[in-house]
Design a protein around this motif. Structure first.
Motif, mmCIF file in Angstrom:
data_model
loop_
_atom_site.group_PDB
_atom_site.id
_atom_site.type_symbol
_atom_site.label_atom_id
_atom_site.label_comp_id
_atom_site.label_asym_id
_atom_site.label_seq_id
_atom_site.Cartn_x
_atom_site.Cartn_y
_atom_site.Cartn_z
ATOM 1 N N SER A 1 70.197 61.812 12.525
ATOM 2 C CA SER A 1 70.692 60.980 13.815
ATOM 3 C C SER A 1 71.070 59.565 13.634
ATOM 4 O O SER A 1 72.006 59.015 14.159
ATOM 5 C CB SER A 1 69.280 60.866 14.636
ATOM 6 O OG SER A 1 69.725 60.345 15.718
ATOM 7 N N ASN A 2 70.377 59.067 12.641
ATOM 8 C CA ASN A 2 70.710 57.589 11.964
ATOM 9 C C ASN A 2 72.183 57.466 11.515
ATOM 10 O O ASN A 2 72.865 56.509 11.821
ATOM 11 C CB ASN A 2 69.922 57.328 10.968
ATOM 12 C CG ASN A 2 69.963 55.821 10.675
ATOM 13 O OD1 ASN A 2 69.779 54.980 11.350
ATOM 14 N ND2 ASN A 2 70.180 55.442 9.266
ATOM 15 N N VAL A 3 72.795 58.471 10.986
ATOM 16 C CA VAL A 3 74.174 58.682 10.463
ATOM 17 C C VAL A 3 75.175 58.795 11.567
ATOM 18 O O VAL A 3 76.167 58.467 11.659
ATOM 19 C CB VAL A 3 74.236 59.406 9.049
ATOM 20 C CG1 VAL A 3 75.647 59.469 8.685
ATOM 21 C CG2 VAL A 3 73.233 58.771 8.049
ATOM 22 N N TYR A 4 74.893 59.939 12.120
ATOM 23 C CA TYR A 4 75.928 60.761 13.082
ATOM 24 C C TYR A 4 75.484 60.242 14.909
ATOM 25 O O TYR A 4 76.599 60.585 15.163
ATOM 26 C CB TYR A 4 75.599 62.184 13.030
ATOM 27 C CG TYR A 4 75.664 62.755 11.407
ATOM 28 C CD1 TYR A 4 76.788 62.443 10.889
ATOM 29 C CD2 TYR A 4 74.966 63.621 11.220
ATOM 30 C CE1 TYR A 4 76.952 62.809 9.467
ATOM 31 C CE2 TYR A 4 74.880 64.131 9.924
ATOM 32 C CZ TYR A 4 76.097 63.567 9.129
ATOM 33 O OH TYR A 4 75.892 64.201 7.869
ATOM 34 N N LEU B 1 61.824 56.887 26.271
ATOM 35 C CA LEU B 1 61.011 57.681 25.499
ATOM 36 C C LEU B 1 61.014 59.397 25.721
ATOM 37 O O LEU B 1 61.039 60.182 25.067
ATOM 38 C CB LEU B 1 59.398 56.999 25.752
ATOM 39 C CG LEU B 1 58.640 57.766 24.510
ATOM 40 C CD1 LEU B 1 58.067 56.954 23.425
ATOM 41 C CD2 LEU B 1 57.380 58.380 25.264
ATOM 42 N N TRP B 2 60.749 59.399 27.117
ATOM 43 C CA TRP B 2 60.827 60.836 27.731
ATOM 44 C C TRP B 2 62.116 61.422 27.240
ATOM 45 O O TRP B 2 61.923 62.775 27.055
ATOM 46 C CB TRP B 2 60.531 60.802 29.030
ATOM 47 C CG TRP B 2 58.958 60.529 29.179
ATOM 48 C CD1 TRP B 2 58.420 59.488 29.928
ATOM 49 C CD2 TRP B 2 57.862 61.226 28.920
ATOM 50 N NE1 TRP B 2 57.139 59.393 30.081
ATOM 51 C CE2 TRP B 2 56.644 60.529 29.263
ATOM 52 C CE3 TRP B 2 57.862 62.351 28.344
ATOM 53 C CZ2 TRP B 2 55.457 60.771 28.815
ATOM 54 C CZ3 TRP B 2 56.382 63.056 27.866
ATOM 55 C CH2 TRP B 2 55.310 62.264 28.314
ATOM 56 N N ARG B 3 63.247 60.484 27.552
ATOM 57 C CA ARG B 3 64.424 61.435 27.120
ATOM 58 C C ARG B 3 64.611 61.626 25.592
ATOM 59 O O ARG B 3 64.925 62.815 25.354
ATOM 60 C CB ARG B 3 65.678 60.236 27.641
ATOM 61 C CG ARG B 3 66.972 60.973 27.560
ATOM 62 C CD ARG B 3 68.093 60.023 28.178
ATOM 63 N NE ARG B 3 68.131 58.925 27.331
ATOM 64 C CZ ARG B 3 68.253 57.663 27.799
ATOM 65 N NH1 ARG B 3 68.224 57.593 29.032
ATOM 66 N NH2 ARG B 3 68.139 56.555 27.313
ATOM 67 N N SER B 4 64.197 60.810 24.805
ATOM 68 C CA SER B 4 64.093 61.295 23.501
ATOM 69 C C SER B 4 63.130 62.411 23.020
ATOM 70 O O SER B 4 63.579 63.332 22.446
ATOM 71 C CB SER B 4 63.495 60.016 22.542
ATOM 72 O OG SER B 4 64.439 58.897 22.684
ATOM 73 N N LEU C 1 82.332 65.675 16.108
ATOM 74 C CA LEU C 1 81.035 65.786 16.303
ATOM 75 C C LEU C 1 80.336 64.570 16.538
ATOM 76 O O LEU C 1 78.983 64.823 16.899
ATOM 77 C CB LEU C 1 80.352 66.957 15.343
ATOM 78 C CG LEU C 1 81.065 68.196 15.431
ATOM 79 C CD1 LEU C 1 79.986 69.143 14.406
ATOM 80 C CD2 LEU C 1 80.986 68.992 16.813
ATOM 81 N N LEU C 2 80.818 63.431 16.011
ATOM 82 C CA LEU C 2 80.063 62.248 15.770
ATOM 83 C C LEU C 2 79.479 61.853 17.523
ATOM 84 O O LEU C 2 80.291 62.151 18.508
ATOM 85 C CB LEU C 2 81.009 61.187 15.213
ATOM 86 C CG LEU C 2 81.214 61.105 13.877
ATOM 87 C CD1 LEU C 2 81.699 59.802 13.507
ATOM 88 C CD2 LEU C 2 79.700 60.953 13.190
ATOM 89 N N ASN C 3 78.497 61.417 17.464
ATOM 90 C CA ASN C 3 77.764 60.939 18.590
ATOM 91 C C ASN C 3 77.767 62.329 19.691
ATOM 92 O O ASN C 3 77.886 62.011 20.842
ATOM 93 C CB ASN C 3 78.708 60.028 19.302
ATOM 94 C CG ASN C 3 77.825 58.658 19.181
ATOM 95 O OD1 ASN C 3 76.690 58.470 19.098
ATOM 96 N ND2 ASN C 3 78.990 57.473 19.165
ATOM 97 N N ASP D 1 74.741 56.585 19.781
ATOM 98 C CA ASP D 1 74.401 56.747 21.233
ATOM 99 C C ASP D 1 72.825 56.915 21.281
ATOM 100 O O ASP D 1 72.477 58.307 21.059
ATOM 101 C CB ASP D 1 75.263 57.759 21.954
ATOM 102 C CG ASP D 1 74.933 57.894 23.570
ATOM 103 O OD1 ASP D 1 74.073 57.243 23.771
ATOM 104 O OD2 ASP D 1 75.771 58.922 24.203
ATOM 105 N N LYS D 2 71.942 55.880 21.832
ATOM 106 C CA LYS D 2 70.738 55.958 21.877
ATOM 107 C C LYS D 2 70.407 57.164 22.848
ATOM 108 O O LYS D 2 69.157 57.609 22.977
ATOM 109 C CB LYS D 2 70.150 54.705 22.311
ATOM 110 C CG LYS D 2 70.113 53.603 21.132
ATOM 111 C CD LYS D 2 69.104 52.325 21.515
ATOM 112 C CE LYS D 2 70.008 51.396 21.936
ATOM 113 N NZ LYS D 2 69.185 50.156 22.401
#
Lengths: 301, 617
Positions: free
Chosen positions: A218-221, A75-78, A141-143, A224-225
């Motif tokens: 983010s959902n599309v491109y 969570l903190w990373r996000s 640029l993906l991911n 990587d979580k």
């Protein structure tokens, strides 16, 4: 026989004020109560929270859900990545909007009208999801974080907004600065931008709120979580995977779903509070500029 | 209890009761083709040991590939949807058993799939689990070294849709179920998704050929997945359950609060009238004791998937069929059945008298009433115990199943049953998968006894043991109530980690007796009663109907959205009294015009094909 009709005049009357206050209070409650409701659910006793029978104040106090999410490094990373996306996109958006806005106000610019038209076309006719995805993919640029930062670094609407605002600044200011030997960059950064604080505040706050709440790009491109923003994390917690029972899944999968739904309940309330509060806190600081900027921007835009 | 313990208690309660999906003592797979015996276990170890030296042997991949092709070409010629023939299957099975580990350079295959949804057993955390190196070794022994791209479950649908639509960043093998059949076949037509027939029929080492061939555990799944021209574009998850050695499974039914019935001295209802009387009594006597008349039926009755519809003989969902003594009835819709009128009369009566919570109609909020100790009755799987665990503020809440209830005299009730042979989900190769031999090896691996063992049973000594009779038994740590402990130790069965709708397809072959032994008596007895009832309607027609053709799939997609919406709206309005039952015939005619009649026709055609293929034998 004519009956005299009395016209109710609310202008300046106490009755009118009361009505307005009542209406505003109602709007205030409708706006604030859902936020408050989530907040009190997030700190209530889990048993009470599970039944949703908490209305006015927290029933029992329990901060376990917050402890649980605060101890989660993912969570903190996000959070960190969200800050990165917010800061970079806001700075870039302000920069690109003011640069383009300024250029488009220079009357001597050759082909200015064509340039404006050229910029306006993609504002009305977007490329669509798949062509944009192909572009991002071909650009490799993906991911990567750039899949969010680069496309989010400009907004044609904000460029037009800046241009309109700059157009309202007296041309003589520019002329006198030029006579004093100032170049375009000096004029933009030392004269125009300080005068354009309200519109920059508007662009900043719209961008901050927009980026803070966005998840779709983010959902599309980004699959990587580890580089996804906070809203994707929140979405993962909120959306429990739904199974369509008419499609013939097994009881085993239903059991997993039921278990997941049970354990997610209170954590999601804490997550909502945790992720929403920071952006709510920013508003008061920018409000002074914001109100003025919205008015000016809307009138001139 | 201290507040901090409440959440923990809630989780534990849920965990303790969620034992129904896996029996504590799974006594060996009895279903054909899934004989994952101890021999298989030793074979796995052997394969794993051999794979260790594979790199040193240094035989080129090209050499092994050509050898495989050579041997495979002697196995069969192109066969149609009937699957590989019996004699060839026997020969293939022998070849599969005699398989040697792959000796070339393992192929790095790009595999895309969603992260798991079984608690903490996420595929993205696979290195944490002791089973993972064994699975990696198994894949290596098949010459595969996949590069996984794991996407979180809720993001997966948009990811696969975008990639397939754009043709960019395609994996070689992926879970394509989220696309829907119409899109899959469109993609197949455009060459984005490859047929798998040759991998199974020509290039297999014999394992997948035997698995999908006549008498194999996957035969039925192969038949269901084959298009009319014989092409198969995906493999599926397979779960076969048996009862008393024959196909048998659980079912969905209404459940009612047994503890409330006991409190009022009432018997478990057998008819709709008794059921109504019980609900009425619950409310009048304020059986939950909160001072309010809030004891309600918590059921979304808008989609005919709640079991009261089945009391009136209505099939499950908007279009379906019945199965009587193993034979299918004609495809139909509940809207066309005799019981539709009395069903809505009954539901309206419940609503008008405040016994049915209207807020759950058309919503997913059924569970909230359960948690609030207000749900007198809910619909669920017969053996499910998770509703009992979810109730807050009641001592020993128990939802007892009502298996067969007569709605109206003269109308035979039907049971909504989970098909004993489940074949669902879709995994495909895309146009990126250019190494056909590697593709064939992957399918072989997914059909192998070693894979089945790791998926269903896990690792001997960690998640299962072999009893005196030589039968496998899952250890308690492999069950739901030990999720946390299992995670801490890094133990799991493959099903939780990579299957269950995730990266690879599930393989589960188990007798239902395992689950029956685990559930409390008040769940077991009604389940046994259901098992002996021979008039059923399947939950999910896909487990009986062969895949629709491209045109049918396209048409079903076009029709279903509007039709489902209108059907749900009409059902809700009839119950709430917003539309009159007197105008039911006109409303049904409108549904037919919207495509219901056509949908039934397509379903009947697929049903005829299923009969022809011997699905109901």
């Amino acid at each position: 026989m004519f009956r005299r009709t009395r016209k109710i005049n609310l202008d300046g009357s106490r009755f009118g004020d009361i009505l307005i206050y009542l209406a505003m209070a109602l709007v205030f409650i409708l706006t604030v109560y859902p936020v408050y409701y989530v907040l009190i659910l997030s700190v209530s006793d889990p048993m009470e929270a599970a039944t949703l029978r908490v209305y006015a104040y927290p029933k029992g106090f329990y901060f376990g859900a917050y402890k649980l999410i605060a101890a989660n490094p993912a969570l903190w990373r996000s959070y960190l990545y969200t800050v990165l996306y917010v800061v970079s996109q806001t700075l870039f958006t302000i920069l690109t909007s003011s640069l383009v806005g300024y250029v488009l106000t220079v009357k001597r610019l050759i082909g200015r009208k064509c340039l404006v038209l050229f910029i306006l076309i993609p504002m009305y006719i977007g490329g669509g999801l798949i062509p944009t995805f192909i572009l991002i993919s071909r650009l490799q640029l993906l991911n990567t974080v750039w899949a969010l930062i680069l496309p989010g670094s400009y907004s044609i609407w904000y460029m037009i907004l800046c241009r309109s605002y700059f157009a309202g600044i007296d041309e003589s200011l520019r002329e006198s600065a030029r006579i004093d030997g100032a170049g375009h960059y000096t004029i933009l950064f030392r004269i125009y931008l300080p005068l354009a604080k309200p519109i920059l505040a508007v662009i900043a706050i719209y961008t901050i709120v927009g980026v803070w709440n966005s998840w779709f790009a983010s959902n599309v491109y980004q699959t990587d979580k580890s580089i996804q923003p906070l809203q994707m994390y929140l979405r993962r917690v909120l959306i429990t995977q739904e199974l369509d029972m008419t499609q013939g899944v097994s009881m085993q999968e239903m059991a997993d779903l039921a278990r997941q739904k049970l354990s997610n309940n209170q954590i999601k309330y804490a997550m909502i509070s945790f992720t929403t509060l920071p952006v709510l806190l920013i508003y008061p600081f920018l409000q002074k500029h914001f109100v003025k900027g919205v008015m000016l921007g809307s009138l001139k835009g | 209890m201290k507040p901090s313990k409440h959440l923990l208690a809630l989780f534990l309660a849920a965990g303790l009761c969620l034992t129904c999906s896996c029996g504590q003592q799974q006594k060996g797979a009895s279903t054909s083709g899934a004989s994952s015996s101890s021999a298989a276990s030793s074979e796995t170890e052997k394969a794993v040991a051999e794979s260790g030296s594979s790199a040193e042997e240094g035989q080129s991949e090209k050499e092994s590939t050509s050898k495989e092709k050579e041997s495979a070409s002697s196995l069969t010629s192109a066969e149609k949807s009937s699957g590989p023939s019996e004699t060839k299957v026997a020969a293939a099975a022998e070849k599969g058993k005699a398989r040697k580990s792959f000796t070339g350079t393992p192929y790095k295959m790009h595999i895309l799939g969603p992260d798991g949804k079984t608690g903490k057993f996420q595929f993205s955390k696979r290195d944490h689990f002791a089973i993972w190196p064994k699975f990696e070794a198994l894949m290596k022994s098949y010459g595969l070294e996949p590069e996984f791209e794991v996407v979180s479950g809720e993001q997966y649908q948009s990811t696969i849709q975008t990639r397939m639509s754009s043709g960019q960043d395609l994996p070689e093998f992926c879970n394509v179920g989220a696309l829907g059949d119409a899109t899959i076949f469109k993609m197949a037509k455009q060459g984005f998704i490859l047929p798998i027939n040759d991998y199974v029929e020509k290039l297999s080492d014999g394992t997948s050929k035997a698995f999908f061939g006549k008498g194999g555990a996957g035969e039925r799944s192969w038949l269901l997945n084959a298009q009319q021209d014989g092409k198969v574009y995906f493999i599926s998850q397979i779960q076969n359950t048996t009862y008393d050695g024959k196909p048998g499974s659980t079912n969905i039914c209404m459940t009612i609060r047994q503890d409330w019935l006991d409190k009022l001295g009432l018997k478990v209802p057998k008819t709709a009238d008794e059921y109504y009387a019980a609900l009425k009594a619950f409310q009048e006597k304020d059986v939950n004791g909160n001072g309010e008349k809030d004891e309600v039926l918590s059921l979304d009755a808008s989609d005919f998937a709640g079991s009261i519809a089945q009391w009136y003989g209505l099939v499950y969902g908007i279009v379906n069929f019945g199965i009587e003594d193993g034979k299918p009835t004609k495809a139909t819709s509940p809207w066309h059945q005799e019981g539709i009128r009395p069903y809505f009369e009954f539901m309206k009566k419940l609503h008008d008298e405040g016994l049915l919570d209207p807020s759950v109609i058309g919503s997913e909020a059924e569970n909230q009433n359960v948690q609030n100790n207000r749900a007198a009755s809910v619909s669920n799987y017969c053996m499910a115990t998770w509703d009992d665990a979810a109730v807050v503020g009641a001592d020993h809440p128990r939802y007892v199943p009502l298996p067969v209830v007569e709605g109206k005299k003269g109308i035979k009730p039907i049971l909504a049953t989970e098909p004993p042979s489940l074949s669902y989900g879709r995994w495909s190769f895309t146009k990126q998968a250019s190494d056909e031999a590697a593709n064939a090896r992957l399918i072989d691996m997914l059909c192998s006894d070693e894979y089945i063992e790791l998926t269903q049973w896990g690792v001997e000594g960690q998640t299962f043991e072999i009893d005196k009779d030589g039968k496998k038994q899952l250890l308690p740590i492999a069950l739901h109530n030990a999720y946390d402990e299992a995670y801490e130790k890094g133990y799991t069965i493959g099903d939780y980690l990579w299957a269950n709708g995730g990266m690879f397809p599930k393989r589960r072959f188990t007798p239902i007796e395992n689950e029956l032994n685990q559930v409390p008596e008040y769940k077991r007895t009604p389940q046994l009663e259901s098992l002996s009832y021979s008039y059923t309607t399947p939950i999910g027609t896909t487990n009986y109907l062969p895949v629709a053709s491209s045109e049918e799939a396209e048409r079903l997609l076009q029709l279903s959205t509007d039709l489902n919406t209108r059907s749900k709206e009409l059902a809700a309005n009839l119950i709430l009294g917003n539309e009159s039952l007197d105008k039911l015939d006109e409303a049904v005619a409108e549904l037919d015009q919207m495509g219901l009649a056509e949908m039934i026709k397509i379903t009947q055609e697929r049903l005829d094909r299923a009969i022809e293929l011997g699905i109901f034998k």
